[in-house]
Design a protein around this motif. Structure first.
Motif, PDB file in Angstrom:
ATOM      1  N   ILE A 160       0.833  -1.199   0.000  1.00  0.00           N
ATOM      2  CA  ILE A 160       0.000   0.000   0.000  1.00  0.00           C
ATOM      3  C   ILE A 160       0.865   1.245   0.000  1.00  0.00           C
ATOM      4  CG2 ILE A 160      -1.830  -1.219   1.247  1.00  0.00           C
ATOM      5  CD1 ILE A 160      -1.009   0.338   3.756  1.00  0.00           C
ATOM      6  N   ILE A 161       0.214   2.368  -0.342  1.00  0.00           N
ATOM      7  CA  ILE A 161       0.834   3.692  -0.266  1.00  0.00           C
ATOM      8  C   ILE A 161      -0.066   4.553   0.611  1.00  0.00           C
ATOM      9  CG2 ILE A 161       1.613   5.721  -1.535  1.00  0.00           C
ATOM     10  CD1 ILE A 161       1.938   3.981  -3.998  1.00  0.00           C
ATOM     11  N   SER A 162       0.500   5.109   1.678  1.00  0.00           N
ATOM     12  CA  SER A 162      -0.237   6.001   2.570  1.00  0.00           C
ATOM     13  C   SER A 162       0.638   7.206   2.868  1.00  0.00           C
ATOM     14  CB  SER A 162      -0.611   5.280   3.876  1.00  0.00           C
ATOM     15  OG  SER A 162      -1.255   6.173   4.768  1.00  0.00           O
ATOM     16  N   GLY A 163       0.237   8.357   2.379  1.00  0.00           N
ATOM     17  CA  GLY A 163       1.045   9.558   2.573  1.00  0.00           C
ATOM     18  C   GLY A 163       2.387   9.422   1.871  1.00  0.00           C
ATOM     19  N   ASN A 164       3.462   9.597   2.615  1.00  0.00           N
ATOM     20  CA  ASN A 164       4.811   9.491   2.061  1.00  0.00           C
ATOM     21  C   ASN A 164       5.411   8.101   2.213  1.00  0.00           C
ATOM     22  OD1 ASN A 164       4.797  12.269   1.417  1.00  0.00           O
ATOM     23  ND2 ASN A 164       5.482  12.804   3.481  1.00  0.00           N
ATOM     24  N   PHE A 165       4.609   7.133   2.669  1.00  0.00           N
ATOM     25  CA  PHE A 165       5.145   5.810   2.953  1.00  0.00           C
ATOM     26  C   PHE A 165       4.532   4.776   2.003  1.00  0.00           C
ATOM     27  CE2 PHE A 165       5.225   8.144   7.008  1.00  0.00           C
ATOM     28  CZ  PHE A 165       6.587   8.109   7.254  1.00  0.00           C
ATOM     29  N   GLU A 166       5.375   3.863   1.554  1.00  0.00           N
ATOM     30  CA  GLU A 166       4.950   2.770   0.679  1.00  0.00           C
ATOM     31  C   GLU A 166       5.661   1.507   1.122  1.00  0.00           C
ATOM     32  OE1 GLU A 166       4.890   1.498  -4.077  1.00  0.00           O
ATOM     33  OE2 GLU A 166       5.647   3.463  -3.436  1.00  0.00           O
ATOM     34  N   GLY A 167       4.892   0.428   1.238  1.00  0.00           N
ATOM     35  CA  GLY A 167       5.508  -0.818   1.671  1.00  0.00           C
ATOM     36  C   GLY A 167       4.501  -1.937   1.781  1.00  0.00           C
ATOM     37  N   THR A 168       4.924  -3.042   2.385  1.00  0.00           N
ATOM     38  CA  THR A 168       4.117  -4.245   2.532  1.00  0.00           C
ATOM     39  C   THR A 168       3.517  -4.292   3.927  1.00  0.00           C
ATOM     40  OG1 THR A 168       5.596  -5.409   1.015  1.00  0.00           O
ATOM     41  CG2 THR A 168       4.124  -6.760   2.347  1.00  0.00           C
TER      42      THR A 168
END
Length: 320
Positions: A160-168
């Motif tokens: 997922i991508i939430s704000g400035n963060f993307e990861g598992t």
């Protein structure tokens, strides 16, 4: 006689002081006796409550074991459902929390005879406003976590991508969600932020479209370049065979004709995405070079026959 009276007067202050000290000593002794009596009484009460405390501890341990068995039972009964794993998590966590809370209440009633659930509810009612203000964010995250687990916009393992963060996504708790970024960092995101803000789930669907732009020279034929690139895309191992790739002309740039290359992959994870982009770019470049289709660098053309440049050049010759 007079001397006896004078000696008595001289001795009187010392006598008064002795009497005062004796009274103070008596008060200290009485205070010490009171403290010792209270301590003995408290110690006797604690000793008399030890059996009740042991029983209360055993009862709480029993409820704790029941909560563990409840989690395992829910996992066995509902764990085979692939599409409702978050719902299983809700049942496990909320159910076990209720069992532990019930065990705590029973243990408190056993350990403290004067304790009743009604008193606890009354105390919470009196302090509900203060508690509400103090734990507003916590309650908001808890409610958002339950709603996320029930609605299942994403699951553990999704990217997922939430704000400035993307990861598992590694874990979905009632208060916060933990993701692991692609560079190996752990990020804890409050559930209220995930529930109220825009969020992108890259792995929500099995297929994902990728694209990049490539420029060809103006002297090359656009149709031939599109045909070469499409043949490469259809033969590439990482390109999905379930959706047709496409190559469209998007712009006439300063030095090239821009072609946008689009294709789909069957696995939308970050690892497969990066691998597919790398493979397609290499294959497209090699195919275009083999077909003698140029990929030009930015070119700046200087027209020395422009009237303004000719005028400046002539004026320089006159001065010289």
């Amino acid at each position: 006689m007079f001397e006896l009276i004078l000696s008595f007067i001289d001795y009187l202050p010392a006598y008064v002081s002795m009497v005062s000290q004796a009274d103070m000593l008596g008060d200290k002794v009485n205070e010490y006796q009171t403290i010792m009596t209270s301590a003995n009484h408290l110690l006797q009460q604690m000793i008399s409550r030890i059996p009740y405390l042991i029983v209360a501890s055993l009862v709480f341990v029993i409820f704790w074991v029941l909560s563990i068995f409840f989690k395992k039972a829910v996992t066995i009964i509902l764990g085979s459902r692939k599409h409702h794993q978050n719902l299983v998590t809700v049942f496990r966590r909320v159910g076990s929390a209720l069992i532990l809370f019930l065990g705590f209440m029973v243990a408190m009633i056993i350990a403290v005879p004067s304790f009743t659930p009604g008193k606890l509810i009354g105390a919470l009612g009196i302090g509900s406003v203060a508690i509400g203000f103090a734990f507003k964010d916590i309650f908001q995250n808890l409610l958002s976590g339950i709603l996320l687990l029930l609605s299942e916009p994403f699951r553990i393992g999704d990217q997922i991508i939430s704000g400035n963060f993307e990861g598992t996504v590694e874990d979905i708790q009632i208060r916060a969600t933990t993701i692991r970024t692609y560079d190996g960092r752990k990020v804890v995101i409050p559930n209220s932020q995930l529930y109220t803000s825009t969020m992108t789930v890259n792995t929500a669907y099995s297929q994902r479209r990728l694209e990049f732009d490539v420029g060809i020279g103006y002297e090359n034929n656009i149709i031939d370049a599109q045909r070469v690139i499409l043949s490469v895309l259809k033969a590439a191992p990482t390109v999905s065979k379930l959706a047709e790739p496409s190559v469209i002309a998007t712009a006439l740039a300063d030095s090239s004709v821009v072609l946008r290359v689009r294709w789909f992959i069957d696995d939308g994870t970050q690892t497969n995405r990066v691998a597919s982009i790398n493979e397609v770019i290499i294959l497209v470049k090699e195919a275009l070079e083999k077909a003698n289709i140029s990929i030009p660098f930015p070119i700046t053309t200087l027209d020395t026959n422009h009237p303004l440049l000719v005028k400046i050049e002539n004026s320089s010759d006159i001065k010289n």
